[in-house]
Design a protein around this motif. Structure first.
Motif, short mmCIF file in Angstrom:
data_model
loop_
_atom_site.label_atom_id
_atom_site.label_comp_id
_atom_site.label_asym_id
_atom_site.label_seq_id
_atom_site.Cartn_x
_atom_site.Cartn_y
_atom_site.Cartn_z
N ARG A 109 0.84 -1.20 0.00
CA ARG A 109 0.00 0.00 0.00
C ARG A 109 0.88 1.25 0.00
O ARG A 109 0.59 2.22 -0.72
CB ARG A 109 -0.91 -0.03 1.23
CG ARG A 109 -1.91 1.10 1.30
CD ARG A 109 -2.84 0.96 2.49
NE ARG A 109 -3.82 -0.10 2.29
CZ ARG A 109 -3.78 -1.29 2.90
NH1 ARG A 109 -2.80 -1.57 3.74
NH2 ARG A 109 -4.71 -2.19 2.68
N HIS A 111 3.83 1.55 -1.21
CA HIS A 111 4.54 1.68 -2.49
C HIS A 111 3.59 1.75 -3.69
O HIS A 111 4.03 1.76 -4.83
CB HIS A 111 5.50 0.51 -2.66
CG HIS A 111 6.68 0.57 -1.73
ND1 HIS A 111 7.88 1.12 -2.09
CD2 HIS A 111 6.82 0.18 -0.43
CE1 HIS A 111 8.73 1.05 -1.07
NE2 HIS A 111 8.10 0.49 -0.05
N LYS A 112 2.27 1.79 -3.39
CA LYS A 112 1.24 1.93 -4.43
C LYS A 112 1.33 0.83 -5.49
O LYS A 112 1.27 1.09 -6.70
CB LYS A 112 1.31 3.31 -5.08
CG LYS A 112 1.04 4.45 -4.11
CD LYS A 112 1.13 5.80 -4.80
CE LYS A 112 0.66 6.92 -3.88
NZ LYS A 112 1.45 7.05 -2.66
N TYR A 113 1.49 -0.41 -5.03
CA TYR A 113 1.56 -1.53 -5.94
C TYR A 113 0.18 -1.86 -6.52
O TYR A 113 -0.85 -1.65 -5.89
CB TYR A 113 2.09 -2.78 -5.23
CG TYR A 113 3.57 -2.74 -4.93
CD1 TYR A 113 4.39 -1.76 -5.48
CD2 TYR A 113 4.15 -3.69 -4.10
CE1 TYR A 113 5.74 -1.74 -5.21
CE2 TYR A 113 5.50 -3.66 -3.82
CZ TYR A 113 6.29 -2.68 -4.37
OH TYR A 113 7.62 -2.66 -4.11
N SER A 114 0.21 -2.41 -7.71
CA SER A 114 -1.01 -2.89 -8.34
C SER A 114 -1.52 -4.14 -7.63
O SER A 114 -0.73 -4.91 -7.07
CB SER A 114 -0.74 -3.21 -9.82
OG SER A 114 -1.83 -3.91 -10.39
N THR A 115 -2.83 -4.34 -7.66
CA THR A 115 -3.40 -5.56 -7.10
C THR A 115 -3.32 -6.72 -8.10
O THR A 115 -3.67 -7.85 -7.76
CB THR A 115 -4.87 -5.34 -6.70
OG1 THR A 115 -5.60 -4.87 -7.84
CG2 THR A 115 -4.97 -4.32 -5.58
N GLU A 120 2.62 -6.57 -11.41
CA GLU A 120 3.74 -6.39 -10.49
C GLU A 120 4.98 -7.14 -10.97
O GLU A 120 6.11 -6.66 -10.83
CB GLU A 120 3.35 -6.83 -9.08
CG GLU A 120 2.55 -5.81 -8.32
CD GLU A 120 3.23 -4.45 -8.33
OE1 GLU A 120 4.39 -4.35 -7.88
OE2 GLU A 120 2.62 -3.48 -8.82
N CYS A 225 7.04 3.22 6.88
CA CYS A 225 6.04 3.45 5.85
C CYS A 225 4.84 4.14 6.50
O CYS A 225 4.69 4.10 7.71
CB CYS A 225 5.61 2.13 5.20
SG CYS A 225 6.91 1.29 4.25
N TYR A 227 1.66 3.32 6.60
CA TYR A 227 0.55 2.49 7.06
C TYR A 227 1.01 1.32 7.93
O TYR A 227 2.09 0.76 7.74
CB TYR A 227 -0.20 1.89 5.87
CG TYR A 227 -0.70 2.89 4.87
CD1 TYR A 227 -1.95 3.49 5.02
CD2 TYR A 227 0.06 3.23 3.75
CE1 TYR A 227 -2.43 4.41 4.08
CE2 TYR A 227 -0.41 4.14 2.82
CZ TYR A 227 -1.65 4.72 2.99
OH TYR A 227 -2.11 5.62 2.06
N LYS A 233 -3.23 4.94 8.53
CA LYS A 233 -2.16 5.84 8.10
C LYS A 233 -1.62 6.62 9.29
O LYS A 233 -1.78 7.83 9.41
CB LYS A 233 -2.72 6.79 7.02
CG LYS A 233 -1.68 7.39 6.12
CD LYS A 233 -2.34 8.20 5.00
CE LYS A 233 -1.33 8.69 3.99
NZ LYS A 233 -2.00 9.45 2.90
#
Length: 319
Positions: A109, A111-115, A120, A225, A227, A233
């Protein structure tokens, strides 16, 4: 630099992550790797602690060339990632990549990774490694044994660690994860810990020597990080590569007030509330008047009344 087709990837899969979802994702990714004609070796973890052992084995056998460090791709949750970073014996001998398959996924979350795991994988194969900070938590447990634990997301003492420990030992988590309701366990246990937990007085000391008394400290979380806890957050401005910890403390607040304030931590609005403070520092020491739960990336099992948490800048090659 060695191209993707010229190297071998060492892939560690935690098949138990997210109630078995990781195994299904690995089936999709293995097909994608074969389609791209890439060389890889696969390792499956069977029980807690296996990933730490596997990482040490990979570095020992395949990461001895300074020109070509071992490139490990991990499939698992935040706890599996924590096992990995605690297994690294030489940071110069390994490059780490991560495809999240857990239930919390706070690292992903941040690092704003794709689901989408295939997206990825594509990102990993087309990117270059960068350096991330590594957190280190040092303490003496209640058995008098000195310990050091690494982390990549957060480490803390008090309420958040208490909730993590009880969730980690909850049978209901496994059952509810299978139907996508694992976060419900966190909610129920968090409410129980909030109203029935004991919160002693503590002292927080920063690297520059500043000390802050924390009466009835609910928790102190040192964040790498933004979160933790599945999307709270707690440190909105935390960065994984700035060489600093963002320390969030909650103390001397009525428990009902905390219950009402907790949802404001999801978007990071809690920082304006009384009794909640943020500090930025390279290291922090927390001394408690009574032993408390502590955690590293949600991994628990220890109590202490004196813990030092520090940020080690630019340790981990990450891709």
């Amino acid at each position: 630099m060695t191209s993707a087709r010229e190297k071998t990837y060492y892939i560690i899969v935690n098949p138990a992550s997210h109630a078995g979802k990781s195994r299904q994702i690995w089936g999709t990714l293995s097909a994608a790797l074969k389609e791209r004609g890439l060389s890889y070796k696969t390792y499956l973890s069977a029980e807690p602690g296996d990933v730490t052992v596997l990482v040490r084995k990979i570095i020992r056998h395949y990461g001895q060339s300074a020109e070509h460090p071992a490139h490990i791709i991990l499939l698992g949750g935040d706890g599996t990632l924590n096992e990995l970073v605690n297994g690294i014996t030489d940071f110069s001998r390994v490059i780490v990549s991560y495809i999240p398959t857990g239930s919390s996924n706070d690292f992903a979350r941040a690092h704003k990774y794709s689901t989408d795991p295939v997206k990825e994988l594509t990102r990993i194969l087309s990117s270059r490694p960068t350096l991330l900070d590594v957190g280190e938590t040092e303490f003496v447990d209640t058995d008098g044994i000195g310990r050091k634990k690494r982390f990549l997301i957060s480490s803390g003492m008090g309420f958040d660690a208490m909730v993590c420990d009880k969730v980690n030992h909850s049978r209901a988590k496994v059952l509810l994860n299978k139907v996508g309701l694992g976060q419900f366990v966190y909610l129920v246990i968090a409410l129980k810990c909030l109203f029935f937990g004991k919160y002693p007085d503590c002292t927080l000391t920063l690297e520059d020597g500043q000390s802050f008394p924390l009466k009835k400290m609910m928790f102190s979380a040192a964040m790498m990080c933004p979160y933790e806890g599945g999307g709270f957050k707690f440190a909105p401005k935390a960065l994984p590569d700035d060489g600093l910890l963002d320390v969030c403390t909650v103390s001397n607040l009525p428990r009902l007030f905390v219950l009402c304030a907790l949802p404001t931590a999801l978007p990071g609005w809690h920082v304006i509330l009384p009794g909640i403070r943020l500090h930025r520092t390279k290291s922090v020491r927390i001394r408690s008047s009574a032993p408390q739960y502590i955690h590293t990336d949600g991994e628990t099992g220890y109590f202490t009344s004196d813990v030092t948490i520090r940020c080690l800048k630019g340790q981990l090659w990450y891709q």
